[in-house]
Write an enzyme that holds these catalytic residues in place. Structure first.
Site, PDB file in Angstrom:
ATOM      1  N   ARG A 151       0.837  -1.206   0.000  1.00 40.61           N
ATOM      2  CA  ARG A 151       0.000   0.000   0.000  1.00 40.61           C
ATOM      3  C   ARG A 151       0.865   1.246   0.000  1.00 40.61           C
ATOM      4  NH1 ARG A 151      -5.042   1.119  -1.374  1.00 40.61           N
ATOM      5  NH2 ARG A 151      -5.335  -1.068  -0.812  1.00 40.61           N
ATOM      6  N   GLY A 166      -1.792  -3.472   8.729  1.00 39.30           N
ATOM      7  CA  GLY A 166      -2.904  -4.415   8.648  1.00 39.30           C
ATOM      8  C   GLY A 166      -3.122  -4.861   7.216  1.00 39.30           C
ATOM      9  N   HIS A 185      -5.148  -3.786   4.835  1.00 42.09           N
ATOM     10  CA  HIS A 185      -5.147  -2.727   3.831  1.00 42.09           C
ATOM     11  C   HIS A 185      -3.718  -2.295   3.503  1.00 42.09           C
ATOM     12  CE1 HIS A 185      -6.212   1.380   2.176  1.00 42.09           C
ATOM     13  NE2 HIS A 185      -7.136   0.629   1.600  1.00 42.09           N
ATOM     14  N   CYS A 186      -2.844  -2.336   4.496  1.00 37.63           N
ATOM     15  CA  CYS A 186      -1.467  -1.877   4.318  1.00 37.63           C
ATOM     16  C   CYS A 186      -0.649  -2.762   3.391  1.00 37.63           C
ATOM     17  CB  CYS A 186      -0.760  -1.795   5.672  1.00 37.63           C
ATOM     18  SG  CYS A 186      -1.598  -0.794   6.898  1.00 37.63           S
ATOM     19  N   ILE A 187      -1.048  -4.021   3.230  1.00 39.39           N
ATOM     20  CA  ILE A 187      -0.230  -4.948   2.432  1.00 39.39           C
ATOM     21  C   ILE A 187      -0.848  -5.213   1.072  1.00 39.39           C
ATOM     22  CG2 ILE A 187       0.706  -5.966   4.516  1.00 39.39           C
ATOM     23  CD1 ILE A 187      -0.998  -8.453   3.977  1.00 39.39           C
TER      24      ILE A 187
END
Length: 339
Positions: A85, A328, A330-332
């Site tokens: 992300r 989390g 969304h971050c990956i």
């Protein structure tokens, strides 16, 4: 040419991820193995709904394939870390339906001492090249987790990220907004003063918005709601809710704010405050991949998302190992819009 970042709930061509490798975040084989299993669980969940391409460091393809199976495509490029992300491009579309990739300046989340970004700072261009789309270069230090859009002109930002001393010390608010709007096609920025308390720890991003608030549809925003007064995010989440309830979006609509209760756990095994959050979910074609924490509130959050997205299947994936590394689900993940 005018570009616009589509909302995450619009159709995707694919999802991009990166494969964890040895670095300051995953310091031993045990940590790295746990991270890889967690990343693979997310990739497998997303792959049920849309294609997934995973960037892997040279020599790491075998370890990735062993956990990912044959469902994901692999792209070998040098990597420092695994937060797609933030290191990947932000995809935008033009008026003719063409696709482009915004390449923000990446400097290790504000030049943090533990971070390295020699390779990660080039990943956005590698991904854009692999996707076959032009690159839009930006001089702004920014990450994909530091923005969230409604697709209709509104963007969420955070004072301690875009205006933080480690990222853009020479930029003022107006200059940041102008660059964000120029690259994303937005017209109104809503600023939160900071992120969750745990996001200012060792591996924190210093206030990414995608763990605090996220649009669910135009005019509706989900907000992290810490229910326990003992946690420092109790006061923070009250502030976010009140601030956003007083806002209108780019189209003039008063924002509907939906509070999503935080998990009941307050501290991790080291005794530090956790920033576990269901806000850090990922929308993919026909699905919602939702962080789970083996917590009573997992199902509470799942029901909220089922009501909001009745046409999508909600899939819970244990995200505790991902949060241990500083982010989390969304971050990956990073969506490539369908055009």
């Amino acid at each position: 040419m005018t570009y616009r970042m589509p909302a995450e709930w619009t159709p995707h061509e694919r999802t991009w991820m990166a494969w964890p490798t040895h670095n300051s975040t995953f310091t031993n084989e045990e940590e790295l193995a746990a991270a890889r299993e967690a990343w693979a669980s997310v990739a497998r969940a997303v792959r049920r709904f849309e294609p997934v391409t995973v960037v892997v460091a040279p020599g790491e393809a075998a370890s990735a394939r062993a956990l990912l199976g044959d469902g994901a495509e692999l792209l070998e490029r040098e990597l420092d870390d695994a937060w797609m992300r933030d290191i990947g491009p932000t995809f935008v579309t033009d008026e003719q339906g063409g696709l482009a990739a915004v390449d923000w300046v990446f400097n290790g989340w504000g030049g943090q001492d533990w971070a390295s970004w020699e390779h990660d700072s080039k990943i956005a261009r590698h991904v854009a090249d692999a996707a076959g789309v032009p690159v839009l270069s930006s001089a702004l230090v920014n990450e994909g987790g530091a923005i969230h859009v409604d697709g209709e002109g509104t963007v969420l930002l955070t004072d301690t990220v875009q205006l933080g001393s480690g990222r853009n010390p020479e930029w003022n608010r107006q200059e940041v907004e102008a660059e964000i709007h120029a690259k994303l096609g937005t017209t109104k920025a809503i600023w939160l003063p900071h992120g969750l308390a745990g996001d200012y720890g060792l591996f924190g991003t210093q206030g990414h918005v995608d763990i605090v608030a996220a649009f669910a549809r135009p005019g509706t925003v989900l907000v992290h709601s810490q229910q326990n007064p003992l946690h420092p995010d109790y006061e923070r989440s009250r502030l976010y809710v009140n601030l956003l309830r007083g806002q209108t979006d780019a189209q003039g609509r008063p924002l509907e704010v939906i509070e999503v209760p935080a998990p009941t756990v307050l501290k991790d095994e080291e005794g530090d405050w956790v920033d576990y959050s269901y806000i850090n979910h990922y929308l993919c074609n026909g699905g919602v991949v939702l962080c789970a924490f083996d917590d009573p509130h997992d199902e509470v959050a799942a029901q909220i998302f089922r009501r909001l997205f009745p046409e999508r299947e909600v899939v819970l994936v244990d995200a505790r190992e991902i949060f241990a590394g500083g982010g989390g689900i969304h971050c990956i993940t990073q969506q490539q819009p369908a055009v």
